[in-house]
Design an enzyme around this catalytic site. Structure first.
Site, short mmCIF file in Angstrom:
data_model
loop_
_atom_site.label_atom_id
_atom_site.label_comp_id
_atom_site.label_asym_id
_atom_site.label_seq_id
_atom_site.Cartn_x
_atom_site.Cartn_y
_atom_site.Cartn_z
N LYS A 103 -5.26 -1.96 0.80
CA LYS A 103 -5.09 -3.27 1.29
C LYS A 103 -4.99 -4.70 0.78
O LYS A 103 -4.99 -4.74 -0.14
CB LYS A 103 -6.01 -3.80 2.69
CG LYS A 103 -5.44 -4.88 3.97
CD LYS A 103 -4.73 -3.70 5.08
CE LYS A 103 -4.85 -4.28 6.37
NZ LYS A 103 -4.16 -3.41 7.52
N1 GLU Z 1 -1.44 -2.86 8.76
C1 GLU Z 1 -0.97 -1.26 9.56
C2 GLU Z 1 -2.89 -1.13 9.74
O1 GLU Z 1 -3.30 -1.56 9.23
C3 GLU Z 1 -0.03 -0.27 8.88
C4 GLU Z 1 -1.18 0.43 7.61
C5 GLU Z 1 0.42 1.12 6.86
O2 GLU Z 1 1.66 1.61 7.15
O3 GLU Z 1 0.01 1.64 5.47
O4 GLU Z 1 -2.85 0.07 9.62
#
Ligand code: GLU
Length: 413
Positions: A103
């Site tokens: 993240k």
């Molecule tokens: N931000 C989204 C999540 O928390 C998508 C993450 C992604 O597609 O890599 O799942």
């Protein structure tokens, strides 16, 4: 305010305990593998220079490259990134796609920036984290406060550095530059598929079922429209401006169109304006928290009257909140499964990018439904077998998959 990392660690420790994990491996999985913190200057429109702080955290890479969104929000912190990265590891594992978790985020309110400032900030942040991201290392995607425009800038920045176009470096891009059909709505669509399964399993008809959704962004807005399309009555919606309630059902199509044009729910009619916090206590069949972490605490859970909670957000429920919901017999579909539609379709996008071969939208939807439904069935079976909640079952499944990958790879050197 609860620290999301405390929630993530408590959830992991409970699964580790039940799985009787080796203490060393337990330590490995409880810790993030790599953390990059960066403070960088951005030239603002008035000529001044402002310094922003951002992060990219990778939790575990045993099952594949790191994957996870990038968040632009004033509340971003290193601990929040660690928790969200860990949840991404479990999310990819529970739906069985070959990724580790990551993240990233920048401490900023993106609404306070002009388009040029947002682009400058994004390109500089992408450059700072470019040393650890890439199509085979760590693949960002949108999250709160970022969208496909931001993803296009990141993809372009990475490509400029490499000297050629690297479409697979980022997912959630516009379709015109290697994005996939169906990615934008994927998290909301995954929620629809799961609610259909849940409703079927509990003998509830979606036609006429009542729903309240906290958060009217890309997750909540899409889920609301798709559920309304299946005949569900969306009686409550909230965003940062407040909450709208209408017992007969809100006109979601119109509200969502106006929201995308820039309006806030409190400016729009069609229902009574309630205090944002009241949304969680509405008497509904399905409650979808689709905003920030830590919303369902022991205190808010005590007032809740929903039968099912579908966690569209990451980490919306604290362990204390969870315990109260369990006591009340509320069924909670945990975040790592409930909102996995986004990363599942990100995976499809990445596969298409690596092969330079693009799919039709119905293929994307059909495969999303297959992957998320299979994961739901596996989680339900585990919950039944071990007599645990769906959250515990999802974590047991995910943690055991990551533990196995970490163990069979061995410790280097
Ligand atoms: N931000 C989204 C999540 O928390 C998508 C993450 C992604 O597609 O890599 O799942």
């Amino acid at each position: 305010m609860t620290n999301p990392l405390d929630t993530a660690i408590a959830q992991f420790e409970s699964a580790a305990q039940r799985l009787n994990l080796d203490p060393g491996l337990r330590q490995v999985l409880a810790t993030c593998k790599r953390e990059l913190a960066t403070s960088f200057p951005v030239q603002m429109d008035d000529g001044s220079i402002k310094v922003f702080t951002g992060y990219r955290v990778q939790h575990n890479l045993a099952r594949g490259p790191a994957k996870g969104g990038i968040r632009y929000h004033p509340s971003v912190s290193l601990d929040e990134m660690r928790a969200l990265a860990m949840w991404m590891t479990w999310k990819s594992a529970v739906v069985n796609i070959p990724y580790g978790g990551a993240k990233g985020g920048v401490i900023v309110d993106p609404k306070s920036l002009s388009q040029t400032e947002l682009e400058n900030l994004t390109r500089r942040y992408a450059t700072e984290i470019s040393i650890i991201i890439g199509d085979n290392q760590d693949i960002p995607a949108p999250d709160m406060g970022t969208d496909e425009r931001v993803m296009a800038w990141i993809m372009d920045t990475i490509s400029m550095h490499r000297g050629y176009t690297v479409v697979g470096a980022v997912t959630g891009k516009p379709v015109s530059v290697g994005g996939t059909l169906g990615r934008k709505e994927a998290t909301g669509r995954g929620i629809l598929y799961l609610i259909q399964e849940l409703a079927g399993d509990h003998g509830i008809s979606l036609d006429g079922a009542t729903v309240a959704i906290q958060g009217f962004g890309n997750v909540g807005g899409v889920a609301a429209t798709l559920l309304a399309g299946e005949g569900a009555r969306i009686v409550g919606l909230s965003d940062t401006s407040g909450c709208l309630y209408n017992g007969k059902g809100l006109d979601v199509q119109t509200l969502w169109r106006r929201k995308r044009e820039g309006a806030s729910l409190s400016d729009l009619g069609g229902g009574d304006c309630l205090d944002g916090a009241e949304l969680l206590s509405l008497q509904v069949d399905f409650l979808v928290p689709a905003a920030l972490e830590g919303q369902i605490t022991a205190q808010t859970a005590r007032h809740m009257r929903a039968k099912f909670v579908i966690e569209g957000a990451n980490g919306p429920t604290t362990p204390e909140g969870d315990a109260v919901l369990a006591e009340k017999g509320v069924v909670v579909l945990p975040d790592i499964l409930a909102n996995a539609g986004g990363v599942i379709v990100s995976y499809f996008e990445w596969v298409q990018d690596l092969q330079f071969f693009f799919w039709e939208e119905d293929q994307v939807r059909e495969r999303l439904q297959r992957v998320i439904t299979r994961a739901y069935r596996e989680v339900c079976a585990r919950a039944q077998k071990e007599n645990v909640s769906l959250r515990e079952a999802a974590l047991l499944l995910a943690v055991s998959r990551v533990e196995e990958a970490t163990r069979v790879r061995g410790i280097y050197p």
